[in-house]
Design an enzyme around this catalytic site. Structure first.
Site, PDB file in Angstrom:
ATOM      1  N   HIS A 471     -45.496 -39.050  48.046  1.00  0.00           N
ATOM      2  CA  HIS A 471     -44.217 -39.689  48.367  1.00  0.00           C
ATOM      3  C   HIS A 471     -43.729 -39.315  49.768  1.00  0.00           C
ATOM      4  CE1 HIS A 471     -43.358 -39.714  43.726  1.00  0.00           C
ATOM      5  NE2 HIS A 471     -44.215 -40.651  44.090  1.00  0.00           N
TER       6      HIS A 471
HETATM    7  C1  LIG Z   1     -51.842 -42.297  44.798  1.00  0.00           C
HETATM    8  C2  LIG Z   1     -50.394 -42.703  44.821  1.00  0.00           C
HETATM    9  C3  LIG Z   1     -49.657 -42.692  43.642  1.00  0.00           C
HETATM   10  C4  LIG Z   1     -48.311 -43.061  43.660  1.00  0.00           C
HETATM   11  N1  LIG Z   1     -47.642 -43.204  42.473  1.00  0.00           N
HETATM   12  C5  LIG Z   1     -46.422 -43.794  42.477  1.00  0.00           C
HETATM   13  C6  LIG Z   1     -45.819 -44.207  41.278  1.00  0.00           C
HETATM   14  O1  LIG Z   1     -46.394 -44.091  40.191  1.00  0.00           O
HETATM   15  N2  LIG Z   1     -44.579 -44.781  41.340  1.00  0.00           N
HETATM   16  C7  LIG Z   1     -43.927 -44.963  42.524  1.00  0.00           C
HETATM   17  O2  LIG Z   1     -42.783 -45.445  42.508  1.00  0.00           O
HETATM   18  N3  LIG Z   1     -44.496 -44.596  43.688  1.00  0.00           N
HETATM   19  C8  LIG Z   1     -45.745 -44.065  43.690  1.00  0.00           C
HETATM   20  N4  LIG Z   1     -46.355 -43.814  44.872  1.00  0.00           N
HETATM   21  C9  LIG Z   1     -45.607 -44.014  46.122  1.00  0.00           C
HETATM   22  C10 LIG Z   1     -45.425 -45.472  46.532  1.00  0.00           C
HETATM   23  O3  LIG Z   1     -46.560 -46.242  46.196  1.00  0.00           O
HETATM   24  C11 LIG Z   1     -45.138 -45.503  48.035  1.00  0.00           C
HETATM   25  O4  LIG Z   1     -43.925 -44.815  48.274  1.00  0.00           O
HETATM   26  C12 LIG Z   1     -45.006 -46.914  48.597  1.00  0.00           C
HETATM   27  O5  LIG Z   1     -46.180 -47.649  48.374  1.00  0.00           O
HETATM   28  C13 LIG Z   1     -44.726 -46.839  50.099  1.00  0.00           C
HETATM   29  O6  LIG Z   1     -44.682 -48.140  50.613  1.00  0.00           O
HETATM   30  P1  LIG Z   1     -44.806 -48.414  52.180  1.00  0.00           P
HETATM   31  O7  LIG Z   1     -44.751 -49.870  52.341  1.00  0.00           O
HETATM   32  O8  LIG Z   1     -43.830 -47.566  52.901  1.00  0.00           O
HETATM   33  O9  LIG Z   1     -46.256 -47.859  52.591  1.00  0.00           O
HETATM   34  P2  LIG Z   1     -47.674 -48.257  52.009  1.00  0.00           P
HETATM   35  O10 LIG Z   1     -47.551 -48.907  50.697  1.00  0.00           O
HETATM   36  O11 LIG Z   1     -48.525 -47.039  52.138  1.00  0.00           O
HETATM   37  O12 LIG Z   1     -48.189 -49.375  53.006  1.00  0.00           O
HETATM   38  C14 LIG Z   1     -48.613 -49.158  54.323  1.00  0.00           C
HETATM   39  C15 LIG Z   1     -49.747 -50.141  54.584  1.00  0.00           C
HETATM   40  O13 LIG Z   1     -49.981 -50.218  55.971  1.00  0.00           O
HETATM   41  C16 LIG Z   1     -51.366 -50.245  56.215  1.00  0.00           C
HETATM   42  N5  LIG Z   1     -51.581 -49.737  57.569  1.00  0.00           N
HETATM   43  C17 LIG Z   1     -51.379 -48.488  58.040  1.00  0.00           C
HETATM   44  N6  LIG Z   1     -51.678 -48.419  59.347  1.00  0.00           N
HETATM   45  C18 LIG Z   1     -52.044 -49.673  59.717  1.00  0.00           C
HETATM   46  C19 LIG Z   1     -52.451 -50.238  60.938  1.00  0.00           C
HETATM   47  N7  LIG Z   1     -52.535 -49.515  62.070  1.00  0.00           N
HETATM   48  N8  LIG Z   1     -52.772 -51.563  60.967  1.00  0.00           N
HETATM   49  C20 LIG Z   1     -52.690 -52.330  59.847  1.00  0.00           C
HETATM   50  N9  LIG Z   1     -52.313 -51.823  58.644  1.00  0.00           N
HETATM   51  C21 LIG Z   1     -51.984 -50.511  58.598  1.00  0.00           C
HETATM   52  C22 LIG Z   1     -51.937 -49.359  55.133  1.00  0.00           C
HETATM   53  O14 LIG Z   1     -53.320 -49.601  54.935  1.00  0.00           O
HETATM   54  C23 LIG Z   1     -51.064 -49.718  53.946  1.00  0.00           C
HETATM   55  O15 LIG Z   1     -51.598 -50.783  53.198  1.00  0.00           O
HETATM   56  C24 LIG Z   1     -47.688 -43.414  44.892  1.00  0.00           C
HETATM   57  C25 LIG Z   1     -48.431 -43.434  46.073  1.00  0.00           C
HETATM   58  C26 LIG Z   1     -49.770 -43.104  46.048  1.00  0.00           C
HETATM   59  C27 LIG Z   1     -50.541 -43.127  47.341  1.00  0.00           C
END
Ligand SMILES: Cc1cc2nc3c(=O)[nH]c(=O)nc-3n(C[C@H](O)[C@H](O)[C@H](O)COP(=O)(O)OP(=O)(O)OC[C@H]3O[C@@H](n4cnc5c(N)ncnc54)[C@H](O)[C@@H]3O)c2cc1C
Length: 536
Positions: A471
């Site tokens: 997280h």
């Molecule tokens: C293993 C795991 C288990 C989890 N379990 C839970 C759960 O059960 N419940 C819950 O509520 N939360 C959970 N979380 C947390 C939750 O999924 C995250 O807080 C949420 O997905 C964050 O969203 P985000 O859009 O900020 O980032 P992300 O979802 O990480 O998205 C960022 C995206 O940007 C892409 N990216 C990065 N750099 C680049 C670049 N230079 N060019 C193009 N693309 C790029 C990445 O590949 C990724 O797809 C978990 C997370 C993980 C990793």
């Protein structure tokens, strides 16, 4: 081929990126490009809930490790982050939680984020939620992020929920309702036995729109900036470097590790750090990559007398049976997300909101870096973390080369209160495990080994075994002070045409998992962007 020109470019197709791509492409005059570094979400493990147990060490992550953790045994700890369409929401444990109103009121009243109190953000939670079981004032029923009850919890999960009650903690049927405290079953981002990621729930229905282009395996390398105006992005796709330009806005949603990395590669970040790597400094913003905060977790693993947990399905004949049941009816062990049981409670009598969260896993060794039970045996896992850790860490570049992993230092246990809270949490895990409902299944507790029960030994165990709960937040913090990176409209300070709209802008962690809060934030961001365009 020259690009057709876009109104909005979204960099990072994770939870927030998918929400924004879907919402912005609802406007027929917008032309939206979504760039995701990972592959599309074709892999069957993504869609079957039990696939979570295969995710954290898979090729659908970036394969990160932390820097050696000074306060946690100098270990380099695996640090899974999604690298696939849907990002974290495609690989996470599907646990649906939201935190308590006080978390968002703290953002608004104490952390400089006016307009982000619970009252302000609740409509966006409701808008994103598609609950199939609960329908009161705390829940949305028509949103794209599908939510359901666990149809048939595993026997060991039921034993856990009963053990919590035997220990004196009341049952709670809804952790996202009027009261968070208590023990029960998590609601999940699962619909009809399949994961409902942001890619499925939001992007799925939008994919056919002619004004939305989604490119996977497209890694953004740097932002194209003219003076203080963001113009576009340079990205690598099929072995070639391309550029794309946005008439209206560039929206960075690369996550709490990826977003600060991309900004720093583009010359936006702490000046001294960038200069030390030979990167031209476009804007010296100290807060980029600072303020990293993550839930730091400690696992208790127990070995069972028998094979009542999901580990039984490691055996081929049981796995075949479970596979058949899922293929025919979408039910059974494959429809389990493993992490079924939950608990929110207090580490001390002086706490006014729960400050500990637990996840009960009806199996052992489901996640990378977590110990297991002896070969041929079955196990269970109970993990916990303090909900509002005080330590702060950093994300820094290791190199000006976009292909190199960044230096991730969450500074686990960097504040003594975090260690104290986690040790208290672990003691409660041990006590719950000893209640009759669970004790009758448990042959022995493997981690922490039964010889370790003094305070000093448990402290050592925590520092030598703690790990991420996935997280990370705060590395492009929203706020009103000098260390903040974006303002309360999520605009990068001092720049035009550039917003950061993902978990990296959380000013601090909320008391829950972070997927639903990120979806809420992206919903609100889409509203701000659409409103801004109208005002223009
Ligand atoms: C293993 C795991 C288990 C989890 N379990 C839970 C759960 O059960 N419940 C819950 O509520 N939360 C959970 N979380 C947390 C939750 O999924 C995250 O807080 C949420 O997905 C964050 O969203 P985000 O859009 O900020 O980032 P992300 O979802 O990480 O998205 C960022 C995206 O940007 C892409 N990216 C990065 N750099 C680049 C670049 N230079 N060019 C193009 N693309 C790029 C990445 O590949 C990724 O797809 C978990 C997370 C993980 C990793």
């Amino acid at each position: 081929m020259p690009d057709p020109g876009y109104s909005h470019i979204i960099v990072g197709g994770g939870t927030a990126g998918c929400v924004l791509a879907a919402r912005l492409s609802e406007g027929a005059t917008n032309r939206v490009l979504l760039l995701e570094a990972g592959s599309s979400d074709w892999h069957p493990y993504i869609h079957m809930p039990v696939g979570f147990a295969k995710m954290t060490g898979s090729g659908m992550t970036w394969g990160y490790h932390t820097e050696p953790q000074k306060h946690a045994g100098d270990r380099r700890i695996p640090y899974a982050q999604g690298r696939v369409l849907g990002g974290g929401s495609s690989i996470n444990a599907e646990v649906f939680t939201r935190g308590v109103p006080q978390d968002y009121d703290r953002w608004a009243n104490e952390e400089g984020c006016t307009g982000w109190s619970f009252r302000d953000v609740q409509p966006y939670f409701l808008r994103s939620e598609g609950n199939t079981a609960l329908a009161d004032k705390w829940h949305g029923t028509d949103g794209p992020l599908g939510v359901s009850n666990i149809a048939n919890p595993q026997p060991l999960t039921r034993a856990f929920v009963m053990a919590c009650q035997q220990y004196g903690i009341p049952y709670n049927h809804d952790f996202n309702g009027a009261a968070q405290q208590g023990a029960g079953y998590y609601q999940l981002n699962v619909v009809d036995g399949r994961r409902c990621s942001a890619a499925r729930g939001y992007l799925g229905p939008a994919r056919h729109r002619p004004n939305l282009t989604v490119l996977t395996r497209a890694m953004s390398m740097r932002l194209i900036i003219d003076g203080y105006r963001a113009k576009g992005v340079e990205y690598l796709h099929k072995g070639r470097v391309h550029t794309a330009y946005a008439d209206c806005e560039l929206i960075v949603t690369a996550g709490a590790v990826g977003s600060p990395k991309l900004l720093m590669l583009s010359g936006i970040g702490p000046g001294d750090h960038l200069r030390s790597l030979g990167i031209d400094v476009r804007a010296d913003i100290a807060g980029v990559g600072a303020n990293l905060s993550d839930h730091v977790n400690i696992d208790l693993v127990a070995e069972l007398h028998g094979h009542e947990s999901l580990d039984r399905y490691n055996k081929p004949h049981w796995a075949a049976w479970a596979g058949l049941q899922y293929a025919l009816f979408r039910t059974g062990p494959v429809a389990s997300n493993v992490v079924e049981g939950g608990l929110f409670w207090y580490s001390g009598a002086d706490r006014t909101t729960p400050d500990l969260q637990y996840h009960f896993l009806a199996g052992a060794s489901a996640e990378e870096g977590v110990g297991g039970v002896a070969r041929g045996r079955s196990g269970i896992t109970l993990n916990c973390y303090g909900l509002r850790p005080k330590a702060r860490g950093t994300v820094r570049l290791s190199s000006p080369d976009p292909h190199q992993p960044p230096l991730i230092d969450p500074n686990f246990m960097g504040h003594p209160d975090d260690l104290e809270t986690t040790v208290r949490g672990l003691k409660m895990s041990l006590a719950i495990m000893a209640q009759p409902a669970l004790a009758k299944y448990v042959r022995r507790v493997v981690l922490p080994d039964e010889s370790l029960r003094s305070d000093a030994e448990l402290r050592d165990f925590v520092t030598s075994h703690c790990r991420t709960s996935y997280h990370p937040v705060g590395t492009c913090r929203m706020g009103s002070d000098e260390m903040s990176v974006v303002d309360t409209d999520l605009k990068l300070r001092g720049f035009e045409g550039l917003r950061i709209c993902d978990s990296s802008v959380f000013p601090s962690l909320v008391g829950s998992n972070t997927n639903a809060p990120t979806a809420m934030l992206a919903e609100r961001a889409s509203h701000l962007i659409i409103q801004g365009a109208r005002a223009f």
